[in-house]
Design an enzyme around this catalytic site. Structure first.
Site, PDB file in Angstrom:
ATOM      1  N   ASN A  82      -9.893  27.158  29.264  1.00  0.00           N
ATOM      2  CA  ASN A  82      -9.937  28.130  28.219  1.00  0.00           C
ATOM      3  C   ASN A  82     -11.425  28.323  27.519  1.00  0.00           C
ATOM      4  OD1 ASN A  82      -9.594  29.802  25.986  1.00  0.00           O
ATOM      5  ND2 ASN A  82      -8.098  28.287  24.903  1.00  0.00           N
ATOM      6  N   ARG A 113      -7.567  31.140  30.879  1.00  0.00           N
ATOM      7  CA  ARG A 113      -7.219  31.926  29.838  1.00  0.00           C
ATOM      8  C   ARG A 113      -8.074  33.033  29.813  1.00  0.00           C
ATOM      9  NH1 ARG A 113      -7.619  31.521  23.631  1.00  0.00           N
ATOM     10  NH2 ARG A 113      -6.214  32.878  22.883  1.00  0.00           N
ATOM     11  N   HIS A 168      -1.896  35.724  21.886  1.00  0.00           N
ATOM     12  CA  HIS A 168      -0.644  34.583  21.942  1.00  0.00           C
ATOM     13  C   HIS A 168       0.403  34.721  22.932  1.00  0.00           C
ATOM     14  CE1 HIS A 168      -2.196  33.411  17.540  1.00  0.00           C
ATOM     15  NE2 HIS A 168      -2.821  32.702  18.350  1.00  0.00           N
ATOM     16  N   ASN A 207      -3.915  28.155  13.110  1.00  0.00           N
ATOM     17  CA  ASN A 207      -5.078  28.792  12.466  1.00  0.00           C
ATOM     18  C   ASN A 207      -5.161  30.244  12.623  1.00  0.00           C
ATOM     19  OD1 ASN A 207      -6.897  26.608  11.898  1.00  0.00           O
ATOM     20  ND2 ASN A 207      -7.473  26.103  13.624  1.00  0.00           N
ATOM     21  N   ARG A 230      -8.352  34.667   8.305  1.00  0.00           N
ATOM     22  CA  ARG A 230      -8.131  36.185   8.730  1.00  0.00           C
ATOM     23  C   ARG A 230      -7.237  36.779   7.781  1.00  0.00           C
ATOM     24  NH1 ARG A 230      -6.724  35.124  14.614  1.00  0.00           N
ATOM     25  NH2 ARG A 230      -8.454  34.866  15.544  1.00  0.00           N
ATOM     26  N   PHE A 260      -3.525  23.863   6.341  1.00  0.00           N
ATOM     27  CA  PHE A 260      -2.428  23.902   5.619  1.00  0.00           C
ATOM     28  C   PHE A 260      -2.259  22.417   4.753  1.00  0.00           C
ATOM     29  CE2 PHE A 260       0.013  27.833   5.964  1.00  0.00           C
ATOM     30  CZ  PHE A 260      -0.940  28.589   6.532  1.00  0.00           C
ATOM     31  N   GLU A 274       0.508  26.190  26.016  1.00  0.00           N
ATOM     32  CA  GLU A 274       0.060  27.717  26.497  1.00  0.00           C
ATOM     33  C   GLU A 274      -0.779  27.170  27.839  1.00  0.00           C
ATOM     34  OE1 GLU A 274      -1.859  28.094  22.593  1.00  0.00           O
ATOM     35  OE2 GLU A 274      -1.832  30.329  23.231  1.00  0.00           O
TER      36      GLU A 274
HETATM   37  P1  ADP Z   1      -5.283  26.845  16.605  1.00  0.00           P
HETATM   38  O1  ADP Z   1      -4.832  28.503  16.330  1.00  0.00           O
HETATM   39  O2  ADP Z   1      -6.665  26.710  16.416  1.00  0.00           O
HETATM   40  O3  ADP Z   1      -4.636  26.884  18.006  1.00  0.00           O
HETATM   41  P2  ADP Z   1      -3.375  25.278  15.818  1.00  0.00           P
HETATM   42  O4  ADP Z   1      -2.102  25.812  16.593  1.00  0.00           O
HETATM   43  O5  ADP Z   1      -3.839  23.837  16.497  1.00  0.00           O
HETATM   44  O6  ADP Z   1      -4.678  26.191  15.652  1.00  0.00           O
HETATM   45  O7  ADP Z   1      -3.186  24.933  14.502  1.00  0.00           O
HETATM   46  C1  ADP Z   1      -4.197  24.439  13.523  1.00  0.00           C
HETATM   47  C2  ADP Z   1      -3.391  24.175  12.032  1.00  0.00           C
HETATM   48  O8  ADP Z   1      -2.278  23.512  12.021  1.00  0.00           O
HETATM   49  C3  ADP Z   1      -4.386  23.417  11.094  1.00  0.00           C
HETATM   50  O9  ADP Z   1      -5.431  24.328  10.783  1.00  0.00           O
HETATM   51  C4  ADP Z   1      -3.482  23.146  10.069  1.00  0.00           C
HETATM   52  O10 ADP Z   1      -3.285  23.999   9.233  1.00  0.00           O
HETATM   53  C5  ADP Z   1      -2.058  22.729  10.650  1.00  0.00           C
HETATM   54  N1  ADP Z   1      -1.570  21.712  10.940  1.00  0.00           N
HETATM   55  C6  ADP Z   1      -1.719  20.926  11.828  1.00  0.00           C
HETATM   56  N2  ADP Z   1      -1.158  19.647  11.406  1.00  0.00           N
HETATM   57  C7  ADP Z   1      -0.578  19.873  10.549  1.00  0.00           C
HETATM   58  C8  ADP Z   1       0.458  19.046   9.657  1.00  0.00           C
HETATM   59  N3  ADP Z   1       0.647  17.750   9.849  1.00  0.00           N
HETATM   60  N4  ADP Z   1       0.925  19.351   8.374  1.00  0.00           N
HETATM   61  C9  ADP Z   1       0.659  20.724   8.244  1.00  0.00           C
HETATM   62  N5  ADP Z   1      -0.294  21.670   8.836  1.00  0.00           N
HETATM   63  C10 ADP Z   1      -0.735  21.109   9.866  1.00  0.00           C
END
Ligand code: ADP
Length: 395
Positions: free
Chosen positions: A7, A90, A179, A211, A241, A284, A383
């Site tokens: 990726n 990807r 996605h 994210n 965003r 978050f 993915e």
């Molecule tokens: P990406 O879109 O970069 O692939 P991810 O799917 O890995 O992102 O999501 C990342 C986000 O998930 C982090 O920025 C955070 O906000 C959230 N996150 C990860 N672990 C936790 C958790 N234990 N509790 C709440 N939010 C979480």
């Protein structure tokens, strides 16, 4: 059979090496700061991490370093690259013509290149990854898996923007969605869990919340609508965003803040969303912590996220004539029980009822209360596995 999944981003490159007999990851890692000072590869194998702080001026250097890590005495998992049977990539934007996963041929490469105007940041990086692998492993089969691909089945009423129609016919300006491998994987897993794998009437809303966040309406295994658009900026507010906004706002703010369109788009992509509203963070975990300490803007950002997310779920129920299940996935969807609860709390009118205790558990779980009219599932996305499986199928 061993398959390497790549990726490639503009300054990063993530990889996972799969053993397809067991569908397990043998090694994985990420190259960061490609083309900049301080480039670094972090390689994980055999339960350990190995850090390579070596210059990577481009993706060819990055792939060469990945190969070094994969074959090293320490942390190496193969003797030489011939043990890899194929590489799956990807690719962000397939445009209108590329949707099924496919073996990379010169024609496919040219078509990915032709889509650069639609994916100006990602498609060049994806191509650089493909070309670097080809240079390092000539003749090795390479497969492209498109992030937009799963959404190809949307009907025109879902993908046509209400603009002069020529913008679509002349410039392919339409909703594409992103996605796709994630929505495809979790909707298929959900159908399995529900024992309705081949049911053309099964209606699922998949919520990929990370994210970047996107929703998809999946009927009978096919995507009928999705929230991201011609770019990943559309939909609900995300980490940084803005999500959907009134387009006329741009001229207003650009005039007052003296911004050109590139600066404005940078604000919409990188400084808006959860970060913009809260002024605290895009993460978050930080937002809930701030809310718990009484930060009202963090609380507002979280409420906007849940409110807008719930409105999308409800609109997709309307699009499909009902909803049998909603699926939460990705970083927020898999881990953030309060965000899930927040979204579901706006949907009780639809008979959606979360089981508070189950909502506190991790992994693949049915989170619905016994009397919920709609199943609520949490399914970790994968993915890379989708890309590896498609690659295996094609070779
Ligand atoms: P990406 O879109 O970069 O692939 P991810 O799917 O890995 O992102 O999501 C990342 C986000 O998930 C982090 O920025 C955070 O906000 C959230 N996150 C990860 N672990 C936790 C958790 N234990 N509790 C709440 N939010 C979480």
């Amino acid at each position: 059979m061993k398959i390497l999944v790549i990726n490639a981003g503009s300054s990063s490159l993530k990889y996972q090496l799969f053993d397809m007999e067991t569908e397990t990851v043998i090694a994985k890692g990420v190259c960061e700061r490609i083309g900049a000072d301080g480039s670094v590869l972090t390689h994980k194998a055999c339960g350990e991490s190995f850090v390579y702080e070596e210059p990577m001026k481009n993706h060819v250097d990055a792939i060469a370093l990945v190969f070094k890590a994969l074959t090293a005495d320490k942390g190496g998992v193969i003797k030489d690259m011939n043990e890899i049977d194929a590489v799956g990539h990807r690719v962000l934007h397939g445009g209108e013509k590329l949707f099924d996963s496919m073996l990379v041929t010169p024609e496919v490469e040219a078509a990915i290149e032709a889509n650069i105007p639609l994916g100006p940041l990602h498609n060049p990086a994806n191509l650089a990854g493909i070309r670097a692998c080809r240079d390092m492993m000539p003749g090795k089969p390479q497969v492209a898996v498109f992030d937009t691909g799963f959404h190809h089945t949307m009907p025109p009423k879902a993908y046509i923007y209400a603009l002069p129609y020529e913008y679509y016919t002349k410039h392919a300006a339409r909703r594409y969605g992103f996605h796709g491998t994630s929505h495809r994987y979790v909707s298929a897993e959900a159908a399995k869990l529900l024992g309705r794998e081949n049911d053309p009437e099964l209606r699922i809303v998949t919520c990929h919340l990370g994210n970047g966040s996107s929703f998809a309406a999946v009927k009978g295994g096919k995507c009928v609508d999705t929230s991201m658009g011609i770019t990943p900026l559309e939909g609900i507010p995300m980490g940084t965003r803005s999500g959907s906004i009134d387009p006329a706002l741009l001229e207003y703010i650009m005039g007052l803040e003296n911004l050109d369109i590139h600066q404005m788009l940078n604000v919409l992509n990188k400084k808006s969303g959860m970060l913009g509203v809260s002024g605290v963070s895009s993460d978050f975990r930080d937002l809930w912590a701030a809310k718990d300490q009484g930060n009202e803007r963090a609380a507002l950002a979280l409420d906007i996220f849940c409110y807008d997310g719930a409105k999308l779920v409800a609109s997709y129920a309307a699009a499909m004539g009902g909803c049998d299940a909603i699926v939460f996935t990705a970083g927020v969807g898999e881990n953030d029980n309060r965000a899930r609860a927040g979204i579901c709390s706006y949907l009780e009118f639809m008979g959606i009822k979360l089981d508070a205790e189950k909502n506190n558990t991790r992994g693949t779980v049915d989170l619905s209360a016994p009397d919920s009219k709609v199943k609520i599932l949490c399914i970790p996305t994968n993915e890379e596995l989708v890309i590896a499986r498609d690659t295996k199928a094609l070779i």
